[in-house]
Design a protein around this motif. Structure first.
Motif, PDB file in Angstrom:
ATOM      1  N   TRP A  49       0.235  13.732 -10.496  1.00 12.24           N
ATOM      2  CA  TRP A  49      -1.181  13.380 -10.422  1.00 12.24           C
ATOM      3  C   TRP A  49      -1.630  13.440  -8.968  1.00 12.24           C
ATOM      4  O   TRP A  49      -0.819  13.447  -8.053  1.00 12.24           O
ATOM      5  CB  TRP A  49      -1.436  12.002 -11.031  1.00 12.24           C
ATOM      6  N   THR A  50      -2.949  13.462  -8.781  1.00 14.05           N
ATOM      7  CA  THR A  50      -3.505  13.418  -7.434  1.00 14.05           C
ATOM      8  C   THR A  50      -3.547  11.953  -7.020  1.00 14.05           C
ATOM      9  O   THR A  50      -4.255  11.157  -7.649  1.00 14.05           O
ATOM     10  CB  THR A  50      -4.918  14.025  -7.405  1.00 14.05           C
ATOM     11  N   GLY A  72       0.828  -1.209   0.000  1.00 12.73           N
ATOM     12  CA  GLY A  72       0.000   0.000   0.000  1.00 12.73           C
ATOM     13  C   GLY A  72       0.858   1.254   0.000  1.00 12.73           C
ATOM     14  O   GLY A  72       0.593   2.212  -0.734  1.00 12.73           O
ATOM     15  N   ALA A  73       1.921   1.243   0.799  1.00 12.47           N
ATOM     16  CA  ALA A  73       2.820   2.398   0.878  1.00 12.47           C
ATOM     17  C   ALA A  73       3.619   2.581  -0.404  1.00 12.47           C
ATOM     18  O   ALA A  73       4.100   3.687  -0.680  1.00 12.47           O
ATOM     19  CB  ALA A  73       3.755   2.249   2.078  1.00 12.47           C
ATOM     20  N   LEU A  74       3.765   1.530  -1.190  1.00  9.14           N
ATOM     21  CA  LEU A  74       4.466   1.662  -2.466  1.00  9.14           C
ATOM     22  C   LEU A  74       3.754   2.643  -3.402  1.00  9.14           C
ATOM     23  O   LEU A  74       4.386   3.248  -4.265  1.00  9.14           O
ATOM     24  CB  LEU A  74       4.624   0.306  -3.156  1.00  9.14           C
ATOM     25  N   GLN A  75       2.441   2.822  -3.216  1.00  8.92           N
ATOM     26  CA  GLN A  75       1.730   3.804  -4.029  1.00  8.92           C
ATOM     27  C   GLN A  75       2.249   5.214  -3.736  1.00  8.92           C
ATOM     28  O   GLN A  75       2.387   6.031  -4.637  1.00  8.92           O
ATOM     29  CB  GLN A  75       0.221   3.711  -3.801  1.00  8.92           C
ATOM     30  N   LEU A  76       2.552   5.481  -2.454  1.00  7.56           N
ATOM     31  CA  LEU A  76       3.167   6.754  -2.083  1.00  7.56           C
ATOM     32  C   LEU A  76       4.538   6.871  -2.727  1.00  7.56           C
ATOM     33  O   LEU A  76       4.896   7.918  -3.274  1.00  7.56           O
ATOM     34  CB  LEU A  76       3.287   6.871  -0.557  1.00  7.56           C
ATOM     35  N   ARG A  77       5.308   5.802  -2.702  1.00  5.47           N
ATOM     36  CA  ARG A  77       6.643   5.795  -3.306  1.00  5.47           C
ATOM     37  C   ARG A  77       6.564   6.112  -4.791  1.00  5.47           C
ATOM     38  O   ARG A  77       7.314   6.920  -5.306  1.00  5.47           O
ATOM     39  CB  ARG A  77       7.314   4.436  -3.091  1.00  5.47           C
ATOM     40  N   HIS A  78       5.621   5.473  -5.486  1.00  4.52           N
ATOM     41  CA  HIS A  78       5.479   5.706  -6.922  1.00  4.52           C
ATOM     42  C   HIS A  78       5.125   7.178  -7.197  1.00  4.52           C
ATOM     43  O   HIS A  78       5.674   7.793  -8.111  1.00  4.52           O
ATOM     44  CB  HIS A  78       4.414   4.797  -7.534  1.00  4.52           C
ATOM     45  N   TRP A  79       4.230   7.720  -6.398  1.00  2.00           N
ATOM     46  CA  TRP A  79       3.813   9.105  -6.573  1.00  2.00           C
ATOM     47  C   TRP A  79       4.994  10.053  -6.350  1.00  2.00           C
ATOM     48  O   TRP A  79       5.244  10.955  -7.151  1.00  2.00           O
ATOM     49  CB  TRP A  79       2.668   9.414  -5.607  1.00  2.00           C
ATOM     50  N   LEU A  80       5.747   9.825  -5.280  1.00  5.73           N
ATOM     51  CA  LEU A  80       6.910  10.661  -4.984  1.00  5.73           C
ATOM     52  C   LEU A  80       8.000  10.505  -6.046  1.00  5.73           C
ATOM     53  O   LEU A  80       8.570  11.491  -6.516  1.00  5.73           O
ATOM     54  CB  LEU A  80       7.479  10.318  -3.602  1.00  5.73           C
TER      55      LEU A  80
END
Length: 177
Positions: free
Chosen positions: A151-152, A137-145
């Motif tokens: 993107w939002t 789940g936290a990997l989504q934050l990693r991808h965004w960063l």
């Protein structure tokens, strides 16, 4: 067997990353206090109201936390990938290592962190499912960063530094990587 990856030795451990955060956070707060006390007022801060100064440093600390979260998540990815490759190179005999060797024959070092490595861990160690799912789940934050935040994000939950550190620490400790 395919050409082996040489480990750089430059991967970071979680404690060093947090220690760096604490140092930078303290430095930012001290800098802000020196400005507020008038001990030093760099040109860029002339004319700031106290509220604007507080907001400026709040934004900087938030940015620092985002960078540290990225570093933590990447450090765990490095540990997982190094574990994957070490199991393959050393031809370990446990089930997970056998699965990894099978994946390596097809994908070599390009194995997917999410679909190959983490899913194999979850399959072989179902008791680790919560820690693996939290990290995924936290990997989504990693991808965004990591991809520029253009993107939002739809992260499913709010991630702060303490949450990300706890997720990473729990996974590393539980998997003993």
């Amino acid at each position: 067997m395919k050409r082996r990856i040489t480990f750089s030795g430059e991967n970071r451990n979680l404690e060093d990353i947090v220690s760096f955060y604490n140092l930078c956070n303290s430095a930012l707060l001290k800098y802000k206090e020196n400005i507020k006390k008038g001990l030093e007022i760099p040109e860029e801060f002339i004319g700031f109201t106290p509220e604007e100064l507080d907001q400026h440093f709040k934004d900087k600390i938030e940015e620092l936390e985002n960078l540290i979260c990225l570093d933590l998540l990447a450090a765990v990815e490095a540990k997982l990938r190094m574990d994957y490759l070490t199991r393959v190179y050393n031809r370990k005999k446990d089930n997970l290592s056998r699965i990894f060797r099978h994946i390596y024959k097809e994908k070599a070092e390009r194995a997917s962190l999410d679909e190959d490595i983490l899913e194999s861990w979850k399959e072989q160690y179902p008791q680790a499912k919560k820690y693996i799912s939290d990290y995924k789940g936290a990997l989504q934050l990693r991808h965004w960063l990591a991809h520029g935040r253009y993107w939002t994000p739809k992260l499913g939950k709010k991630y702060d530094l303490l949450t990300v550190y706890t997720i990473c620490k729990n996974l590393v400790d539980y998997l003993q990587i």
